[in-house]
Structures are given as C-alpha cells and as structure tokens.
Design a protein around this motif. Structure first.
Motif, PDB file in Angstrom:
ATOM      1  N   GLU A  12       0.821  -1.212   0.000  1.00 48.05           N
ATOM      2  CA  GLU A  12       0.000   0.000   0.000  1.00 48.05           C
ATOM      3  C   GLU A  12       0.852   1.259   0.000  1.00 48.05           C
ATOM      4  N   GLN A  13       1.919   1.276   0.800  1.00 43.50           N
ATOM      5  CA  GLN A  13       2.752   2.473   0.894  1.00 43.50           C
ATOM      6  C   GLN A  13       3.540   2.710  -0.385  1.00 43.50           C
ATOM      7  N   VAL A  14       4.074   1.640  -0.977  1.00 43.76           N
ATOM      8  CA  VAL A  14       4.797   1.796  -2.247  1.00 43.76           C
ATOM      9  C   VAL A  14       3.839   2.313  -3.320  1.00 43.76           C
ATOM     10  N   GLY A  15       2.631   1.801  -3.315  1.00 40.93           N
ATOM     11  CA  GLY A  15       1.661   2.221  -4.317  1.00 40.93           C
ATOM     12  C   GLY A  15       1.320   3.698  -4.264  1.00 40.93           C
ATOM     13  N   LEU A  16       1.503   4.323  -3.102  1.00 39.71           N
ATOM     14  CA  LEU A  16       1.193   5.750  -2.980  1.00 39.71           C
ATOM     15  C   LEU A  16       2.198   6.631  -3.705  1.00 39.71           C
ATOM     16  N   PHE A  17       3.398   6.097  -3.985  1.00 41.36           N
ATOM     17  CA  PHE A  17       4.457   6.928  -4.570  1.00 41.36           C
ATOM     18  C   PHE A  17       4.926   6.389  -5.917  1.00 41.36           C
ATOM     19  N   LEU A  18       4.017   5.702  -6.609  1.00 41.65           N
ATOM     20  CA  LEU A  18       4.373   5.140  -7.907  1.00 41.65           C
ATOM     21  C   LEU A  18       4.148   6.111  -9.053  1.00 41.65           C
ATOM     22  N   THR A  19       3.213   7.009  -8.894  1.00 37.35           N
ATOM     23  CA  THR A  19       2.789   7.832 -10.021  1.00 37.35           C
ATOM     24  C   THR A  19       2.449   9.243  -9.573  1.00 37.35           C
ATOM     25  N   PRO A  20       2.614  10.206 -10.463  1.00 37.94           N
ATOM     26  CA  PRO A  20       2.143  11.564 -10.160  1.00 37.94           C
ATOM     27  C   PRO A  20       0.626  11.595 -10.199  1.00 37.94           C
ATOM     28  N   ASN A  21       0.042  12.392  -9.361  1.00 35.25           N
ATOM     29  CA  ASN A  21      -1.408  12.537  -9.354  1.00 35.25           C
ATOM     30  C   ASN A  21      -1.761  13.912  -8.810  1.00 35.25           C
ATOM     31  N   LEU A  22      -3.027  14.220  -8.862  1.00 36.21           N
ATOM     32  CA  LEU A  22      -3.468  15.566  -8.499  1.00 36.21           C
ATOM     33  C   LEU A  22      -3.213  15.865  -7.022  1.00 36.21           C
ATOM     34  N   LEU A  23      -3.428  14.877  -6.159  1.00 32.14           N
ATOM     35  CA  LEU A  23      -3.205  15.114  -4.726  1.00 32.14           C
ATOM     36  C   LEU A  23      -1.722  15.320  -4.430  1.00 32.14           C
ATOM     37  N   ALA A  24      -0.843  14.557  -5.105  1.00 34.13           N
ATOM     38  CA  ALA A  24       0.597  14.747  -4.914  1.00 34.13           C
ATOM     39  C   ALA A  24       1.014  16.138  -5.384  1.00 34.13           C
ATOM     40  N   LEU A  25       0.440  16.585  -6.499  1.00 31.11           N
ATOM     41  CA  LEU A  25       0.723  17.937  -6.983  1.00 31.11           C
ATOM     42  C   LEU A  25       0.250  18.983  -5.980  1.00 31.11           C
ATOM     43  N   HIS A  71      -8.027  10.246 -13.889  1.00 35.55           N
ATOM     44  CA  HIS A  71      -9.399  10.736 -13.693  1.00 35.55           C
ATOM     45  C   HIS A  71     -10.385   9.926 -14.527  1.00 35.55           C
ATOM     46  N   GLN A  72     -10.025   9.636 -15.765  1.00 36.86           N
ATOM     47  CA  GLN A  72     -10.913   8.867 -16.625  1.00 36.86           C
ATOM     48  C   GLN A  72     -11.103   7.444 -16.102  1.00 36.86           C
ATOM     49  N   VAL A  73     -10.009   6.843 -15.624  1.00 37.69           N
ATOM     50  CA  VAL A  73     -10.096   5.490 -15.066  1.00 37.69           C
ATOM     51  C   VAL A  73     -11.048   5.467 -13.872  1.00 37.69           C
ATOM     52  N   LYS A  74     -10.888   6.400 -12.946  1.00 34.44           N
ATOM     53  CA  LYS A  74     -11.748   6.430 -11.760  1.00 34.44           C
ATOM     54  C   LYS A  74     -13.203   6.664 -12.138  1.00 34.44           C
ATOM     55  N   GLN A  75     -13.405   7.524 -13.133  1.00 36.87           N
ATOM     56  CA  GLN A  75     -14.775   7.792 -13.571  1.00 36.87           C
ATOM     57  C   GLN A  75     -15.403   6.540 -14.181  1.00 36.87           C
ATOM     58  N   GLU A  82     -19.247  -2.011  -2.830  1.00 36.68           N
ATOM     59  CA  GLU A  82     -18.906  -0.627  -2.497  1.00 36.68           C
ATOM     60  C   GLU A  82     -17.460  -0.373  -2.902  1.00 36.68           C
ATOM     61  N   LEU A  83     -17.243   0.693  -3.642  1.00 39.63           N
ATOM     62  CA  LEU A  83     -15.902   1.009  -4.146  1.00 39.63           C
ATOM     63  C   LEU A  83     -15.048   1.586  -3.033  1.00 39.63           C
ATOM     64  N   VAL A  84     -13.843   1.027  -2.840  1.00 35.81           N
ATOM     65  CA  VAL A  84     -12.921   1.497  -1.807  1.00 35.81           C
ATOM     66  C   VAL A  84     -11.825   2.372  -2.407  1.00 35.81           C
ATOM     67  N   SER A  85     -11.164   1.882  -3.429  1.00 39.05           N
ATOM     68  CA  SER A  85     -10.065   2.652  -4.019  1.00 39.05           C
ATOM     69  C   SER A  85      -9.811   2.200  -5.449  1.00 39.05           C
ATOM     70  N   VAL A  86      -9.193   3.097  -6.192  1.00 36.61           N
ATOM     71  CA  VAL A  86      -8.762   2.806  -7.562  1.00 36.61           C
ATOM     72  C   VAL A  86      -7.322   3.276  -7.690  1.00 36.61           C
ATOM     73  N   GLN A  87      -6.442   2.387  -8.080  1.00 34.97           N
ATOM     74  CA  GLN A  87      -5.023   2.728  -8.227  1.00 34.97           C
ATOM     75  C   GLN A  87      -4.591   2.431  -9.651  1.00 34.97           C
ATOM     76  N   ALA A  88      -4.124   3.462 -10.352  1.00 35.39           N
ATOM     77  CA  ALA A  88      -3.674   3.309 -11.731  1.00 35.39           C
ATOM     78  C   ALA A  88      -2.161   3.472 -11.787  1.00 35.39           C
ATOM     79  N   ALA A 118       0.869  -3.104 -20.919  1.00 36.75           N
ATOM     80  CA  ALA A 118      -0.446  -2.558 -20.601  1.00 36.75           C
ATOM     81  C   ALA A 118      -0.402  -1.785 -19.294  1.00 36.75           C
ATOM     82  N   GLU A 119      -1.221  -0.738 -19.236  1.00 33.31           N
ATOM     83  CA  GLU A 119      -1.311   0.026 -18.006  1.00 33.31           C
ATOM     84  C   GLU A 119      -2.029  -0.812 -16.942  1.00 33.31           C
ATOM     85  N   SER A 120      -1.557  -0.737 -15.713  1.00 37.51           N
ATOM     86  CA  SER A 120      -2.107  -1.558 -14.640  1.00 37.51           C
ATOM     87  C   SER A 120      -3.083  -0.743 -13.802  1.00 37.51           C
ATOM     88  N   VAL A 121      -4.274  -1.298 -13.598  1.00 34.11           N
ATOM     89  CA  VAL A 121      -5.301  -0.664 -12.780  1.00 34.11           C
ATOM     90  C   VAL A 121      -5.735  -1.669 -11.716  1.00 34.11           C
TER      91      VAL A 121
END
Length: 472
Positions: free
Chosen positions: A217-230, A354-358, A373-379, A390-393
């Motif tokens: 879980e912790q590694v997954g938080l720092f794999l990609t740039p995202n709006l919250l990190a920005l 954003h498109q993936v989560k939508q 019930e949706l908990v999280s989406v990690q792209a 392929a992109e991993s989701v």
C-alpha cells in the motif's frame, strides 16, 4: 527610566575614513539624512572613525553607497548589533533596506540569512539525506506509514529547496546555484543510500525477492504523479515561503517538503533493485514533479508577498557573448525543459487517472453490482505504451454477501480501454465484511425459536444458527 520595550534593535556601522576622503563621506551621509557620530582617533594615521546607526538590513547597501562616494574597499569597518532609545531615520530604511513592496515579509538580508540557517553544514546534510532515504525504504518495505513520517522529520531538504526561490527573488545568483547543487547532491546521496539498503535487504532475504512490491500500500502511494501529490507539492512550497518570509517556524513546512521528496527517492531505488522499470520511471517523474512545483510555488509565494526580483531584468541587460551568459542560458533551458516535460507527464497521467476512476465508478454504480462498495482505484504510471506494456489498474471493492462477480475485471477492462484508448490490465480485489445490528439479532432469535418449535433436524439447526453475511 528606559524600559526594554522602549529600545529598538539597530545595526551600528563603524568605518575608518582618512582626511582625504572624510569630507566626501560625510557629505554623502548628509545627502541621505543619516545620523552619525565622528570620533577623531588619537593616532598618527590621520583617520576618523564614523559611527552610523542604521536599520537592520541597511548596512550592506549603505556601505556600497559609501564606497561609490569614495570609501576604499579595504577600509576598516565594523558592523555590530545594538539597541537605541528611538528608531533611526526611516528614510534610510526606505532607501537602503531591500525587501518586499507589500506589508508582509522581512528584508532581503534577513530572509537570506533565514534560508541559509535552514541548511546544515555539508557533512551533516549528506548524512541526513542518506539516513532519511534509508528510513523511508524501511517504511515502504514494512508498509508502515509511521516509519515514513519519521524519514520526513529527519530529512534536510527544506533549506536547499527554499534557498533557490529566495536566491531568485533577492537576485543572489550564488545562492541560487548553490541551492540547485545542494538539491542534486542530496537527492543523489539519498538515492544511493536507499539503493544500497534495498539491495542488501533483498539479497539477505529480509524481504522475499519474489514479493509483489507494487501490492504494498505504501509503495503504491508513490508510484505515479497525481493531483493530490501535486497539491502537496504546491502547498508545501507556498507554506515554506510564507513561513520563511514572515519569520514563522519553517519546521512543519519542512516536513511537507520532505513528504514530497523522500518517499519518491526511496520508491525509485526499490524499483531499480526489483528490476521494475515502470516503478522507477513513475517514482522519478513524481519526484521531478514535486521538486519543480515546490520551487515554483515557493517563488510565486514570495512574489505574492511583495518581493520583486531583478534577476531576469539584470540577466537580460547583461546579455552578451560570454561563458557566464552561455552557462546561464543552458541552465535556464534545462530548467524549462524539465518544467515542460514534467508538467506534460503530470497532466497526461492526471487525465488518465481521472478517466479510469470515472469509468470504474460508472460500472460499479450499475444495478448488477448493488452489493459492492468502491474502496479505491489505483492506476499505474501511464507510459504511453513506450515499453509495450499494458497500463495496470487495481480496483478494491467491499461486498457484504458471498455473491461472485467473475466478469467484473473483464467488464472494467473493456470500458477503460475503450474510453482511454490504452491497453490496460485490471485487477479487482474483493474485501468481505459482516454487519450486525439489533434487527439482525432479532431475526436470528426468531429464526432460532422457529426452528426449535418445528423440530428442525441437525442440518436445519445449523442453518438457523449461522449468522447472515448481510443485514439491511
């Protein structure tokens, strides 16, 4: 009786002038309405000691002014901190104290001194950079957020990150270049330290070499740039600038700056050791995004507080065919390239995410998935298929019943591939839970009583005592 609250902090400039330049120096001081005292020295040097009380931050500009008036560069000069019973002439502050044009912010010399004070000496800086990255690696591999926070606390990057923006707004090229060098040095040392520890941990089997590192879980938080990190990077830079310029504690902003830097360095090292190019690439892009926008946010924050830099104007005025100009041009070009490339990569991923989560939210919201019930989406980082991968989701959902959904991943994969135009690989993780309340307990009690009254067999009795997975 004079109280301490009636005293004002000032700087006392004492400089020795000769009989040949005394008149010119005193006339220059009179022209700016400066208050001063002249003390004739009892010596054969034919010199006079001129004492000038000035506001804090005006000492260096005043000495430059006196040098233009005839004071020798090697003149004996002392500058000391002292107090006065009244404020010195504010015309000196208006003329010689460089600082923000607004109501907030400290003077140029003060903010420069504060930024430099944030940076430890070089050996300490190197040691803390390595140690913070090592602790961050430990936190990521242990999947412990608390340990990662500890790495942020000891990280030394606040001073080196903010000094670049300060150097830009006060036109201190030396400070700006030194800040960039310090940032590169700290990142390099931190990465090498994290790399060594990660390699050692993997080789000694403290962490299984076959572990799916991206599932952490912790590694997954720092794999990609995202709006919250920005958002974190922008807020950290702006908060650092505000704290620095208004004489407030910078420690909290320093932790936020470290939060945007240290875990990304550690994640990049983990990606290298595990041989996963996408982990390394995603972490590096996230790191570059954070560094660029921390520096930009700090610079914009200082400008917003009223600081106005003549760096660009002076550079344009001094344009000419020289080695220094060429070096500045190359540095500016490299910085622009990094900013543009990082911004494009960040914007591209944010749109993809954003498109993936939508798409995931749209699919899970349909009636056939009412129990989910949706908990999280990690792209994973969008590499635009550069590596033909392929992109991993990864989608995490909870369910309150034992219903199987064997085609959910396939449905999501088709939907996401169609809307984004990218090949994706979708993994769905199900988390089951039970819910108990007064209604379910009453239902169980009634069912139990009914079963006993009807003389239910052993199989029926077992069914009566089994707690339902859901109670709605």
């Amino acid at each position: 009786m004079t109280r301490l609250s009636d005293l004002f902090d000032v700087r006392l400039v004492q400089t020795r002038v000769t009989d040949t330049n005394r008149r010119a120096i005193l006339d220059a001081l009179d022209d700016v309405d400066a208050e001063y005292a002249v003390v004739d020295e009892a010596s054969e040097l034919n010199t006079t000691l001129v004492q000038i009380p000035v506001p804090d931050g005006a000492e260096e500009p005043l000495l430059d002014y006196l040098t233009d008036a005839g004071l020798p560069d090697d003149a004996f000069t002392l500058v000391t901190d002292t107090t006065a019973r009244r404020e010195v002439n504010q015309q000196l502050a208006e003329r010689f104290v460089e600082g923000p044009s607004g109501a907030f912010g400290i003077s140029h010399p003060e903010i420069r001194e504060r930024a430099l004070d944030l940076q430890p000496n070089r050996p300490t800086y190197i040691a803390l950079a390595a140690l913070s990255a090592i602790v961050a690696v430990s936190g990521l591999l242990l999947d412990s957020a608390i340990v990662i926070v500890g790495a942020m606390v000891i990280a030394p990057f606040a001073g080196s990150s903010l000094s670049a923006s300060v150097g830009a707004v006060i036109d201190d090229r030396e400070m700006l270049v030194e800040s960039v060098n310090s940032q590169l040095l700290g990142l390099g040392v931190g990465f090498l330290g994290a790399l060594a520890v990660t390699f050692a941990v993997k080789q000694t089997s403290f962490v299984p070499s076959g572990i799916a590192i991206t599932r952490s879980e912790q590694v997954g938080l720092f794999l990609t740039p995202n709006l919250l990190a920005l958002t974190i990077a922008l807020c950290a830079g702006a908060a650092g600038a505000l704290a620095l310029a208004t004489d407030l504690p910078v420690s909290i902003a320093g932790v936020a700056i470290a939060a945007a830097i240290v875990p990304s360095v550690a994640t990049a090292a983990i990606g290298v050791v595990w041989g996963d190019v996408l982990i390394t690439l995603g972490a590096v892009v996230l790191l570059a995004m954070n560094i660029v926008f921390i520096n930009l946010a700090a610079y914009v924050g200082l400008v917003g507080l009223g600081y106005r830099s003549s760096l660009v104007t002076d550079t344009w005025t001094d344009v000419g065919f020289s080695l220094r100009t060429g070096a500045y041009a190359v540095l500016v070009l490299l910085f622009v390239v990094v900013v543009v490339a990082t911004s494009l990569a960040t914007a591209q991923y944010i749109v993809f995410e954003h498109q993936v989560k939508q798409d995931v939210e749209t699919v899970v919201a349909t009636s056939q998935y009412d129990e989910l019930e949706l908990v999280s989406v990690q792209a994973e980082y969008n590499d635009v298929n550069v590596f033909d991968r392929a992109e991993s989701v990864t989608v995490t959902v909870t369910q309150s019943s034992g219903t199987d959904y064997p085609f959910l991943a396939e449905t999501l994969e088709r939907r996401i591939s169609q809307t984004t135009g990218h090949d994706v690989s979708v993994s769905v993780r199900f988390m089951e839970y039970q819910t108990a309340n007064q209604e379910t307990q009453a239902s169980e009690s009634d069912l139990h009583s009914s079963a006993l009254r009807s003389g239910a067999g052993s199989l029926g009795a077992f069914g009566a005592f089994a707690r339902p997975l859901s109670a709605r």
